[in-house]
Scaffold this active site. Structure first.
Site, PDB file in Angstrom:
ATOM      1  N   ASP A 160     -38.173  -0.535   0.067  1.00 30.15           N
ATOM      2  CA  ASP A 160     -38.861  -1.070   1.243  1.00 30.15           C
ATOM      3  C   ASP A 160     -38.556  -0.217   2.475  1.00 30.15           C
ATOM      4  O   ASP A 160     -39.443   0.063   3.295  1.00 30.15           O
ATOM      5  CB  ASP A 160     -38.426  -2.519   1.469  1.00 30.15           C
ATOM      6  N   GLU A 210     -35.638  -2.563  -4.928  1.00 33.17           N
ATOM      7  CA  GLU A 210     -36.683  -3.023  -3.999  1.00 33.17           C
ATOM      8  C   GLU A 210     -36.196  -2.914  -2.557  1.00 33.17           C
ATOM      9  O   GLU A 210     -36.950  -2.519  -1.661  1.00 33.17           O
ATOM     10  CB  GLU A 210     -37.047  -4.486  -4.277  1.00 33.17           C
ATOM     11  N   ASP A 260     -43.269  -5.642  -5.517  1.00 27.55           N
ATOM     12  CA  ASP A 260     -41.824  -5.426  -5.611  1.00 27.55           C
ATOM     13  C   ASP A 260     -41.508  -4.235  -6.520  1.00 27.55           C
ATOM     14  O   ASP A 260     -40.633  -3.418  -6.212  1.00 27.55           O
ATOM     15  CB  ASP A 260     -41.135  -6.680  -6.156  1.00 27.55           C
ATOM     16  N   GLU A 263     -42.132  -0.934  -4.774  1.00 24.95           N
ATOM     17  CA  GLU A 263     -41.035  -0.577  -3.870  1.00 24.95           C
ATOM     18  C   GLU A 263     -39.834  -0.055  -4.655  1.00 24.95           C
ATOM     19  O   GLU A 263     -39.177   0.906  -4.233  1.00 24.95           O
ATOM     20  CB  GLU A 263     -40.632  -1.784  -3.029  1.00 24.95           C
TER      21      GLU A 263
END
EC number: 3.1.26.3
Length: 238
Positions: free
Chosen positions: A52, A48, A121, A124
């Site tokens: 991101d 994650e 999440d 990502e």
């Protein structure tokens, strides 16, 4: 082929990419709740973090390409609309990620598979896995395909959110800015519930609830806005 294996195959079909590193894909789809207690299970939290950053890069370069003359502040505002967990969750659903997730029985029972936070999440993490397995072009292709609707949403007229409305109202009344305080936070990490209290001088306090602090603050602000047609500040209770 069991139901989940079929869901993973469908995910790859929708993405248009077949992973070389199957363990990497499995890790991206594994929620932190999974584990039998006897051994550590590699889940998607670290991915994650990388995903991101890759997502922000893809979104930022696309925004710059769409409007070469846009100011930094405007691009930052648009970027925030594209990379929040609600947008990621919607993209995850378009890709079919929801059914491909590995969740513990307890997380499934409390509805984690439908949680925007969990789906965001996981999305990502999947972007990170695509970046590692196939490179930036593969991650970018996923972004462009599944964020197309999010870019369309940027052109829609948006009403001001309740917090903005409340701030503008109190400033117009010459009052201090509203203050927000978390009253309680309950529930498991993947499905929290927040209660927030907002106070405005002369108008007392109102509370709101939501699945995130921001959502609870907006709910509290909306409740406070309903008092606008009530008594003037300093006359409450008279």
């Amino acid at each position: 082929m069991n139901a989940r294996a079929a869901a993973v195959a469908e995910l790859e079909r929708r993405i248009g990419y077949v992973f070389t590193d199957r363990d990497l894909l499995e890790r991206a789809l594994t929620h932190a709740s999974v584990g039998d207690g006897a051994r550590a299970v590699r889940h998607n939290e670290r991915l994650e973090f990388l995903g991101d950053r890759v997502l922000n890069l893809c979104a930022a370069e696309r925004l710059m390409a769409l409007d070469p003359d846009a100011r930094e502040g405007e691009m930052s505002r648009l970027l925030a609309s594209l990379v929040n967990y609600h947008a990621c969750a919607r993209a995850a659903k378009r890709a079919g990620l929801q059914e491909a997730l590995r969740l513990s029985a307890s997380a499934t029972k409390v509805g984690a598979r439908k949680s925007d936070a969990v789906l965001g999440d996981a999305c990502e993490a999947l972007i990170a896995a695509l970046y590692i397995d196939g490179g930036l072009e593969t991650a970018r292709a996923f972004f462009l395909k599944f964020w197309d609707e999010e870019f369309a949403r940027l052109d829609e007229p948006r009403a001001k959110d309740p917090k903005t409305q409340l701030q503008e109202w109190v400033q117009g009344m010459g009052l201090p800015l509203p203050t927000y305080e978390i009253v309680s936070q309950e529930g498991p990490p993947h499905a929290p519930s927040f209660t927030v209290e907002v106070q405005v001088a002369g108008f007392g306090a109102e509370r709101g609830e939501g699945r995130s602090r921001q959502a609870a603050e907006k709910a509290a602000a909306q409740c406070m806005l309903l008092k606008r047609e009530g008594p003037e500040p300093g006359k409450v209770g008279e």
